[in-house]
Write an enzyme that holds these catalytic residues in place. Structure first.
Site, PDB file in Angstrom:
ATOM      1  N   GLY A  75      69.788  59.400 109.772  1.00 46.78           N
ATOM      2  CA  GLY A  75      69.089  58.114 109.748  1.00 46.78           C
ATOM      3  C   GLY A  75      70.055  56.934 109.748  1.00 46.78           C
ATOM      4  O   GLY A  75      69.791  55.902 110.360  1.00 46.78           O
ATOM      5  N   THR A  76      71.181  57.098 109.076  1.00 44.12           N
ATOM      6  CA  THR A  76      72.140  55.998 108.986  1.00 44.12           C
ATOM      7  C   THR A  76      72.739  55.679 110.355  1.00 44.12           C
ATOM      8  O   THR A  76      72.753  54.518 110.783  1.00 44.12           O
ATOM      9  CB  THR A  76      73.252  56.355 107.971  1.00 44.12           C
ATOM     10  OG1 THR A  76      72.632  56.561 106.701  1.00 44.12           O
ATOM     11  CG2 THR A  76      74.284  55.257 107.861  1.00 44.12           C
ATOM     12  N   ASN A 148      61.529  53.802 100.834  1.00 43.96           N
ATOM     13  CA  ASN A 148      62.003  55.008 100.152  1.00 43.96           C
ATOM     14  C   ASN A 148      61.871  54.945  98.643  1.00 43.96           C
ATOM     15  O   ASN A 148      61.731  55.961  97.982  1.00 43.96           O
ATOM     16  CB  ASN A 148      63.472  55.275 100.517  1.00 43.96           C
ATOM     17  CG  ASN A 148      64.336  54.031 100.480  1.00 43.96           C
ATOM     18  OD1 ASN A 148      64.030  53.019 101.112  1.00 43.96           O
ATOM     19  ND2 ASN A 148      65.422  54.093  99.734  1.00 43.96           N
ATOM     20  N   GLN A 176      61.334  57.664 106.032  1.00 44.37           N
ATOM     21  CA  GLN A 176      60.472  58.139 104.940  1.00 44.37           C
ATOM     22  C   GLN A 176      59.029  58.355 105.377  1.00 44.37           C
ATOM     23  O   GLN A 176      58.291  59.096 104.733  1.00 44.37           O
ATOM     24  CB  GLN A 176      60.509  57.158 103.764  1.00 44.37           C
ATOM     25  CG  GLN A 176      61.853  57.097 103.051  1.00 44.37           C
ATOM     26  CD  GLN A 176      62.225  58.386 102.321  1.00 44.37           C
ATOM     27  OE1 GLN A 176      61.393  59.266 102.101  1.00 44.37           O
ATOM     28  NE2 GLN A 176      63.489  58.510 101.949  1.00 44.37           N
ATOM     29  N   SER A 196      65.242  61.008 110.276  1.00 42.88           N
ATOM     30  CA  SER A 196      66.290  61.847 109.686  1.00 42.88           C
ATOM     31  C   SER A 196      65.692  63.208 109.371  1.00 42.88           C
ATOM     32  O   SER A 196      64.618  63.303 108.766  1.00 42.88           O
ATOM     33  CB  SER A 196      66.788  61.179 108.398  1.00 42.88           C
ATOM     34  OG  SER A 196      67.680  62.029 107.728  1.00 42.88           O
ATOM     35  N   ALA A 197      66.414  64.275 109.738  1.00 39.99           N
ATOM     36  CA  ALA A 197      65.866  65.632 109.570  1.00 39.99           C
ATOM     37  C   ALA A 197      65.712  66.035 108.108  1.00 39.99           C
ATOM     38  O   ALA A 197      64.752  66.712 107.736  1.00 39.99           O
ATOM     39  CB  ALA A 197      66.775  66.635 110.296  1.00 39.99           C
ATOM     40  N   HIS A 198      66.678  65.614 107.252  1.00 42.49           N
ATOM     41  CA  HIS A 198      66.666  66.193 105.897  1.00 42.49           C
ATOM     42  C   HIS A 198      65.555  65.654 105.004  1.00 42.49           C
ATOM     43  O   HIS A 198      65.309  66.189 103.929  1.00 42.49           O
ATOM     44  CB  HIS A 198      68.044  66.070 105.235  1.00 42.49           C
ATOM     45  CG  HIS A 198      68.452  64.723 104.756  1.00 42.49           C
ATOM     46  ND1 HIS A 198      68.378  64.357 103.436  1.00 42.49           N
ATOM     47  CD2 HIS A 198      68.970  63.648 105.407  1.00 42.49           C
ATOM     48  CE1 HIS A 198      68.853  63.120 103.296  1.00 42.49           C
ATOM     49  NE2 HIS A 198      69.206  62.662 104.477  1.00 42.49           N
ATOM     50  N   THR A 234      79.559  66.497 121.468  1.00 42.10           N
ATOM     51  CA  THR A 234      78.800  67.740 121.634  1.00 42.10           C
ATOM     52  C   THR A 234      77.681  67.785 120.611  1.00 42.10           C
ATOM     53  O   THR A 234      77.905  67.533 119.422  1.00 42.10           O
ATOM     54  CB  THR A 234      79.731  68.961 121.469  1.00 42.10           C
ATOM     55  OG1 THR A 234      80.758  68.850 122.449  1.00 42.10           O
ATOM     56  CG2 THR A 234      78.983  70.271 121.632  1.00 42.10           C
ATOM     57  N   CYS A 321      70.129  57.085  97.572  1.00 45.65           N
ATOM     58  CA  CYS A 321      71.300  56.893  98.430  1.00 45.65           C
ATOM     59  C   CYS A 321      72.331  56.031  97.730  1.00 45.65           C
ATOM     60  O   CYS A 321      73.487  56.023  98.114  1.00 45.65           O
ATOM     61  CB  CYS A 321      70.893  56.257  99.755  1.00 45.65           C
ATOM     62  SG  CYS A 321      69.997  57.407 100.788  1.00 45.65           S
TER      63      CYS A 321
HETATM   64  N1  PLP Z   1      66.396  55.138 105.818  1.00 49.73           N
HETATM   65  C1  PLP Z   1      65.708  55.444 104.723  1.00 49.73           C
HETATM   66  C2  PLP Z   1      64.424  54.731 104.450  1.00 49.73           C
HETATM   67  C3  PLP Z   1      66.186  56.412 103.834  1.00 49.73           C
HETATM   68  O1  PLP Z   1      65.481  56.703 102.732  1.00 49.73           O
HETATM   69  C4  PLP Z   1      67.409  57.061 104.115  1.00 49.73           C
HETATM   70  C5  PLP Z   1      67.983  58.044 103.157  1.00 49.73           C
HETATM   71  O2  PLP Z   1      67.765  57.943 101.965  1.00 49.73           O
HETATM   72  C6  PLP Z   1      68.085  56.722 105.293  1.00 49.73           C
HETATM   73  C7  PLP Z   1      67.556  55.758 106.118  1.00 49.73           C
HETATM   74  C8  PLP Z   1      69.389  57.358 105.665  1.00 49.73           C
HETATM   75  O3  PLP Z   1      69.203  58.616 106.281  1.00 49.73           O
HETATM   76  P1  PLP Z   1      70.402  59.667 106.335  1.00 49.73           P
HETATM   77  O4  PLP Z   1      70.569  60.187 104.943  1.00 49.73           O
HETATM   78  O5  PLP Z   1      69.930  60.726 107.288  1.00 49.73           O
HETATM   79  O6  PLP Z   1      71.603  58.954 106.850  1.00 49.73           O
END
Ligand code: PLP
Length: 375
Positions: A75-76, A148, A176, A196-198, A234, A321
């Protein structure tokens, strides 16, 4: 869930969701295939086929075409790419964006305009319009779909409609929202949506940018031109395969939102029934079914997190985070909460493994701490 996780109660899905067993199997299977998706030979084509299957699965979760999905490291990176790569002359971001948007905007070199939120955490449309008039054009508006920390869901279609009147493009961080509410990129009208996958039970370190067919996207990472030259390097084949399987399962579970909401509501009423000192953040607005941000005034969030941890319960204070950094949440600050309330909040986030007995144990641990500290 792994053996170690069984004995504990995990209520921190918004930080990361437990990896799904089907994802582990799929990732292991993909790792056994030795192939670069860009290679033309047999195993290269197998790797390519796996990536393209996952692309279709992730596209389905986001209501987009497969070819509009660009895989990246999470996501970042996805949000950084959009902020830098949309060709904007200015940025208009909400005050409650995740740090990946806020920090990317801060280092972009572009003028940044911040849109405040009201006491319930919803963007102020009048201020958005004001900034749209003032900001150098074309502007990129970035408003997250769901927050989040407290789960408020933003009126993205309205944001997009307003932005369009001023020739601005729109990005929504849907990290989220994914798997918790239906996402339809076209219906939202956004130019960019990031995932974001996780957060949906896939592997960490994989994400995606979903762009509208006409939206420009300059690559942040230059190199061999993978991902239609939108993101070189890759591909993380195994991670992407896991993301696809997680997307498939998350979509199938969308109908179970009411069950999660019922557990979340029971948790909140259990606490509010014990004391009216507790405050539930963003309680009055549409919220993610799984998310609860509760302030126990007088008890620091960090202290609460430690207490729950000692009781075998995982929750977060503020944004996970930024855990490790003891600072008041910029989200609760933007909503107008005083520091004494904002730094006394914890985030509880439920998910597919949550049971009624987890909720009972949380309520009981909350009451124990409250009674001890309020006495
Ligand atoms: N955006 C939101 C709203 C999030 O909650 C998070 C992670 O907490 C992210 C972005 C970042 O995603 P990633 O951990 O995959 O970089």
């Amino acid at each position: 869930m792994s053996g170690a996780m069984k004995s504990m109660i995990y209520l921190d899905y918004n930080a990361t969701a437990p990896i799904r067993s089907a994802v582990i199997d799929a990732v292991a299977g993909a790792m056994a295939v030795c192939g670069n998706p860009s290679s033309v030979h047999d195993t290269g084509r197998k790797a390519r086929a796996m990536v393209e299957q996952a692309r279709a699965q992730v596209a389905a979760l986001a209501g987009s075409r497969a070819r509009d999905v660009t895989f990246c490291s999470g996501g970042t990176e996805a949000s950084n790419t959009v902020i830098r790569g949309a060709g904007a002359a200015s940025l208009i971001i909400s005050a409650i964006e995740h740090d990946c948007v806020r920090a990317a905007a801060a280092v972009s070199g572009l003028p940044v305009f911040e849109v405040p939120v009201d006491g319930d955490g919803i963007v102020d449309m009048t201020m958005l319009e004001h900034h749209l008039k003032d900001a150098p054009k074309p502007a990129l508006v970035s408003v997250m779909y769901a927050n989040n920390e407290m789960g408020a869901i933003q009126p993205i279609a309205d944001v997009t409609a307003l932005a369009r009147e001023h020739g601005a493009r729109v990005h929504t961080d849907a990290v989220q929202a994914a798997g918790k509410i239906v996402i339809d990129r076209a219906a939202l009208g956004v130019d960019y949506l990031t995932l974001s996958a996780h957060k949906i039970g896939g592997p960490q370190g994989v994400g995606a940018i979903i762009s509208a067919p006409t939206a420009p996207l300059q690559a942040l990472i230059a190199g061999g031109g993978q991902e239609l030259s939108r993101r070189s390097g890759t591909e993380n084949v195994a991670g992407i395969v896991g993301f696809g399987v997680a997307a498939l399962e998350a979509m199938a579970e969308l109908g179970k939102g009411a069950e999660l909401a019922a557990m979340r509501d029971r948790l909140e009423s259990g606490i509010k029934g014990h004391t009216n000192a507790a405050q539930v953040v963003a309680e009055r607005v549409p919220r993610l079914n799984n998310t609860s941000c509760i302030a126990m005034p007088g008890v620091k969030g960090e202290t609460q997190v430690m207490h729950f941890d000692l009781n075998g319960i995982c929750v977060s204070s503020g944004s996970a985070c930024s855990s490790g950094k003891v600072k008041v949440s910029h989200v609760l600050d933007a909503m107008g909460y005083e520091a004494g309330v904002a730094d006394a909040s914890v985030r509880i986030s439920l998910g597919y493994g949550t049971t009624d007995s987890d909720i009972d144990r949380f309520i009981s641990a909350w009451k124990t701490l409250y009674d001890r500290t309020a006495a």
